[in-house]
Structures are given as structure tokens and as C-alpha cells.
Write a protein that holds these residues in place. Sequence first.
Motif, PDB file in Angstrom:
ATOM      1  N   PRO A  22       0.875  -1.056   0.042  1.00 35.18           N
ATOM      2  CA  PRO A  22       0.220  -0.114  -0.037  1.00 35.18           C
ATOM      3  C   PRO A  22       0.659   1.277  -0.056  1.00 35.18           C
ATOM      4  CG  PRO A  22       0.124  -1.038   2.203  1.00 35.18           C
ATOM      5  CD  PRO A  22       0.766  -1.941   1.428  1.00 35.18           C
ATOM      6  N   ASP A  23       0.559   2.030  -0.708  1.00 34.68           N
ATOM      7  CA  ASP A  23       1.017   3.593  -0.736  1.00 34.68           C
ATOM      8  C   ASP A  23       0.305   4.240   0.376  1.00 34.68           C
ATOM      9  OD1 ASP A  23       2.202   5.994  -1.150  1.00 34.68           O
ATOM     10  OD2 ASP A  23       1.649   6.077  -3.294  1.00 34.68           O
ATOM     11  N   ASN A  24       1.205   4.630   1.351  1.00 39.70           N
ATOM     12  CA  ASN A  24       0.673   5.310   2.633  1.00 39.70           C
ATOM     13  C   ASN A  24       1.016   6.689   2.575  1.00 39.70           C
ATOM     14  OD1 ASN A  24      -0.272   2.876   3.769  1.00 39.70           O
ATOM     15  ND2 ASN A  24       1.494   2.246   4.714  1.00 39.70           N
ATOM     16  N   ASN A  25       1.250   7.379   1.463  1.00 44.93           N
ATOM     17  CA  ASN A  25       1.507   8.750   1.418  1.00 44.93           C
ATOM     18  C   ASN A  25       0.243   9.457   1.351  1.00 44.93           C
ATOM     19  OD1 ASN A  25       2.129  11.340   0.504  1.00 44.93           O
ATOM     20  ND2 ASN A  25       3.916  10.659  -0.725  1.00 44.93           N
ATOM     21  N   GLN A  26       0.312  10.198   2.622  1.00 40.59           N
ATOM     22  CA  GLN A  26      -0.762  11.236   2.694  1.00 40.59           C
ATOM     23  C   GLN A  26      -1.059  12.184   2.141  1.00 40.59           C
ATOM     24  OE1 GLN A  26       1.555  10.819   5.009  1.00 40.59           O
ATOM     25  NE2 GLN A  26       2.164  12.839   6.079  1.00 40.59           N
ATOM     26  N   LEU A  81       5.348  12.826 -11.176  1.00 39.31           N
ATOM     27  CA  LEU A  81       5.885  14.118 -11.212  1.00 39.31           C
ATOM     28  C   LEU A  81       5.644  15.029 -10.152  1.00 39.31           C
ATOM     29  CD1 LEU A  81       7.917  15.793 -13.091  1.00 39.31           C
ATOM     30  CD2 LEU A  81       5.829  16.560 -14.180  1.00 39.31           C
ATOM     31  N   SER A  82       4.790  14.759  -9.432  1.00 38.94           N
ATOM     32  CA  SER A  82       4.342  15.478  -8.225  1.00 38.94           C
ATOM     33  C   SER A  82       5.251  15.147  -7.092  1.00 38.94           C
ATOM     34  CB  SER A  82       2.774  15.519  -7.643  1.00 38.94           C
ATOM     35  OG  SER A  82       2.502  16.224  -6.670  1.00 38.94           O
ATOM     36  N   ASP A  83       5.691  16.138  -6.376  1.00 38.39           N
ATOM     37  CA  ASP A  83       6.874  15.919  -5.146  1.00 38.39           C
ATOM     38  C   ASP A  83       6.008  15.087  -3.964  1.00 38.39           C
ATOM     39  OD1 ASP A  83       8.075  16.052  -2.429  1.00 38.39           O
ATOM     40  OD2 ASP A  83       9.089  18.041  -3.476  1.00 38.39           O
ATOM     41  N   PRO A  84       6.463  14.070  -3.530  1.00 43.95           N
ATOM     42  CA  PRO A  84       5.631  13.082  -2.656  1.00 43.95           C
ATOM     43  C   PRO A  84       5.579  13.681  -1.410  1.00 43.95           C
ATOM     44  CG  PRO A  84       7.824  12.151  -3.115  1.00 43.95           C
ATOM     45  CD  PRO A  84       7.692  13.394  -3.919  1.00 43.95           C
ATOM     46  N   THR A 102      13.484  18.155  -9.235  1.00 41.33           N
ATOM     47  CA  THR A 102      13.627  19.079  -7.995  1.00 41.33           C
ATOM     48  C   THR A 102      12.348  19.709  -7.948  1.00 41.33           C
ATOM     49  OG1 THR A 102      16.100  19.634  -8.746  1.00 41.33           O
ATOM     50  CG2 THR A 102      14.948  21.275  -7.371  1.00 41.33           C
ATOM     51  N   CYS A 103      11.818  19.872  -6.750  1.00 38.38           N
ATOM     52  CA  CYS A 103      10.778  20.558  -6.173  1.00 38.38           C
ATOM     53  C   CYS A 103      10.702  21.935  -6.465  1.00 38.38           C
ATOM     54  CB  CYS A 103      10.099  19.819  -4.904  1.00 38.38           C
ATOM     55  SG  CYS A 103       8.822  20.962  -4.392  1.00 38.38           S
ATOM     56  N   ASN A 104       9.626  22.699  -6.707  1.00 37.27           N
ATOM     57  CA  ASN A 104       9.834  24.265  -6.866  1.00 37.27           C
ATOM     58  C   ASN A 104       9.119  25.059  -5.511  1.00 37.27           C
ATOM     59  OD1 ASN A 104      10.997  24.507  -9.330  1.00 37.27           O
ATOM     60  ND2 ASN A 104       9.072  23.695 -10.391  1.00 37.27           N
ATOM     61  N   CYS A 105       9.107  24.216  -4.347  1.00 37.48           N
ATOM     62  CA  CYS A 105       8.201  24.643  -3.289  1.00 37.48           C
ATOM     63  C   CYS A 105       9.598  25.376  -2.450  1.00 37.48           C
ATOM     64  CB  CYS A 105       7.513  23.674  -2.492  1.00 37.48           C
ATOM     65  SG  CYS A 105       6.007  23.015  -3.605  1.00 37.48           S
ATOM     66  N   ILE A 113      15.863  10.159 -10.287  1.00 41.51           N
ATOM     67  CA  ILE A 113      14.685   9.762 -11.165  1.00 41.51           C
ATOM     68  C   ILE A 113      14.953   8.169 -11.670  1.00 41.51           C
ATOM     69  CG2 ILE A 113      13.830  11.746 -11.968  1.00 41.51           C
ATOM     70  CD1 ILE A 113      15.338  11.430 -14.594  1.00 41.51           C
ATOM     71  N   ILE A 114      16.274   7.826 -11.147  1.00 50.54           N
ATOM     72  CA  ILE A 114      16.653   6.099 -11.424  1.00 50.54           C
ATOM     73  C   ILE A 114      16.066   5.526 -10.161  1.00 50.54           C
ATOM     74  CG2 ILE A 114      18.192   4.500 -12.060  1.00 50.54           C
ATOM     75  CD1 ILE A 114      19.828   6.773 -12.981  1.00 50.54           C
ATOM     76  N   THR A 115      16.350   5.804  -9.151  1.00 48.05           N
ATOM     77  CA  THR A 115      15.889   4.973  -7.957  1.00 48.05           C
ATOM     78  C   THR A 115      14.579   5.636  -7.259  1.00 48.05           C
ATOM     79  OG1 THR A 115      17.216   6.457  -6.331  1.00 48.05           O
ATOM     80  CG2 THR A 115      18.233   4.497  -7.461  1.00 48.05           C
ATOM     81  N   GLY A 116      14.354   6.936  -7.392  1.00 44.28           N
ATOM     82  CA  GLY A 116      13.281   7.382  -6.542  1.00 44.28           C
ATOM     83  C   GLY A 116      13.606   8.107  -5.261  1.00 44.28           C
ATOM     84  N   GLN A 117      14.880   7.683  -4.747  1.00 46.57           N
ATOM     85  CA  GLN A 117      15.197   8.168  -3.440  1.00 46.57           C
ATOM     86  C   GLN A 117      15.246   9.666  -3.424  1.00 46.57           C
ATOM     87  OE1 GLN A 117      14.935   6.102  -0.766  1.00 46.57           O
ATOM     88  NE2 GLN A 117      14.087   5.035  -2.176  1.00 46.57           N
ATOM     89  N   GLN A 118      14.980  10.348  -2.296  1.00 49.05           N
ATOM     90  CA  GLN A 118      15.402  11.617  -1.944  1.00 49.05           C
ATOM     91  C   GLN A 118      16.649  11.905  -1.705  1.00 49.05           C
ATOM     92  OE1 GLN A 118      12.820  13.445   1.086  1.00 49.05           O
ATOM     93  NE2 GLN A 118      13.416  15.596   0.206  1.00 49.05           N
ATOM     94  N   THR A 119      17.518  13.112  -2.571  1.00 46.66           N
ATOM     95  CA  THR A 119      18.709  13.287  -2.378  1.00 46.66           C
ATOM     96  C   THR A 119      19.129  14.611  -1.683  1.00 46.66           C
ATOM     97  OG1 THR A 119      18.729  14.504  -4.554  1.00 46.66           O
ATOM     98  CG2 THR A 119      19.308  11.967  -4.394  1.00 46.66           C
ATOM     99  N   SER A 120      18.076  15.343  -1.346  1.00 50.07           N
ATOM    100  CA  SER A 120      18.347  16.682  -0.718  1.00 50.07           C
ATOM    101  C   SER A 120      16.835  16.887  -0.290  1.00 50.07           C
ATOM    102  CB  SER A 120      19.108  17.692  -1.349  1.00 50.07           C
ATOM    103  OG  SER A 120      18.368  18.301  -2.343  1.00 50.07           O
ATOM    104  N   GLY A 121      16.828  18.016   0.757  1.00 48.92           N
ATOM    105  CA  GLY A 121      15.553  18.438   1.313  1.00 48.92           C
ATOM    106  C   GLY A 121      14.930  17.687   2.675  1.00 48.92           C
ATOM    107  N   ASP A 122      13.707  18.086   2.895  1.00 45.23           N
ATOM    108  CA  ASP A 122      13.228  17.210   4.121  1.00 45.23           C
ATOM    109  C   ASP A 122      11.816  16.440   3.403  1.00 45.23           C
ATOM    110  OD1 ASP A 122      14.657  18.238   5.945  1.00 45.23           O
ATOM    111  OD2 ASP A 122      13.524  20.331   5.928  1.00 45.23           O
ATOM    112  N   GLY A 123      11.722  15.321   3.996  1.00 41.58           N
ATOM    113  CA  GLY A 123      10.501  14.656   3.851  1.00 41.58           C
ATOM    114  C   GLY A 123      10.826  13.150   4.070  1.00 41.58           C
TER     115      GLY A 123
END
Length: 143
Positions: A22-26, A81-84, A102-105, A113-123
Motif C-alpha cells: 500500500p502507498d501510505n503517502n498522505q 512528477l508531483s513531489d511526494p 527538483t521541487c519548486n516549493c 529519477i533512477i531510484t526514486g530516493q530523495q537526495t536533498s531536502g526534507d521529507g
Amino acid sequence: MKKALFLIFSLLILSCSSDDRPDNNQFLPPTSINYQINLNLPQFNPLKFPGNHFVDNTANGSIKGIIIYNIDNTQYSAFELSDPNHTPSSCSTQEIKGITATCNCKDGNAYNIITGQQTSGDGQFALRRYSIRRDGNTLSITN
């Protein structure tokens, strides 16, 4: 003996896991993706070459679009494409440079975009992955 075999068989069945995690992303609402891309069409030409990506913003069932990356002509990655780590908004659509989304927020969120892992920022969430399979010159993207 029959009881022991039944117990072992039962434990094996119960210990098997499913790929239907399941995708538990709120932040991101549920999506239903099931479409195909014909690599013979000229707009998808970048996807014929390893190391290239394509951003598909068509009405494909995604939230903001899909990032598709050709890893080696047999393996592809496909992500939302939407920031998770943001509720979809005008700033949550990501821009792609090389292999980085990169998110614009203004919080510095960036993802590989190969692994999907976050490389910087918070989340706490990685990019939402979609299943992608190549059959001849057709890419099938589903979730």
C-alpha cells in the motif's frame, strides 16, 4: 507426519509477501495508471536511448505527470512528477535536470529519477514509483 507437512506448508504460505504494497503517502491521492507508449512515435524518441528521460504530462491518470527514464534499453524507471512530500499544488510539480527531479516549493527537495530516493531536502517519502515494462517498441506503465 501429515500434520507436520501441513504446518510447514501453512507457514510457507503465510510468510509469502505481496508486491501490492500500500502507498501510505498522505500527500498524494491514489491514482490509477494503465497506459502504453509507442516508442516508434517521434515525441518519444528520447526514450530510445539510455540515459535519456521523457516527462509525460498527458491525461494518463497521474497527478502531475510521469517521469520516464531509460536506464539501459531493457530497464526503465517511471515515477510520479508531483513531489511526494507536498500536497499537489502549483509548486509541487518537479523539474528535471539530468537524473535529478527538483521541487519548486523552496524547501530544496530533490530526488533521483533512477531510484526514486530523495537526495536533498526534507521529507519521509520517496517518489511514487509506477511499474514499467518494455515489450518490443511499447512501454506499458501501470500501478
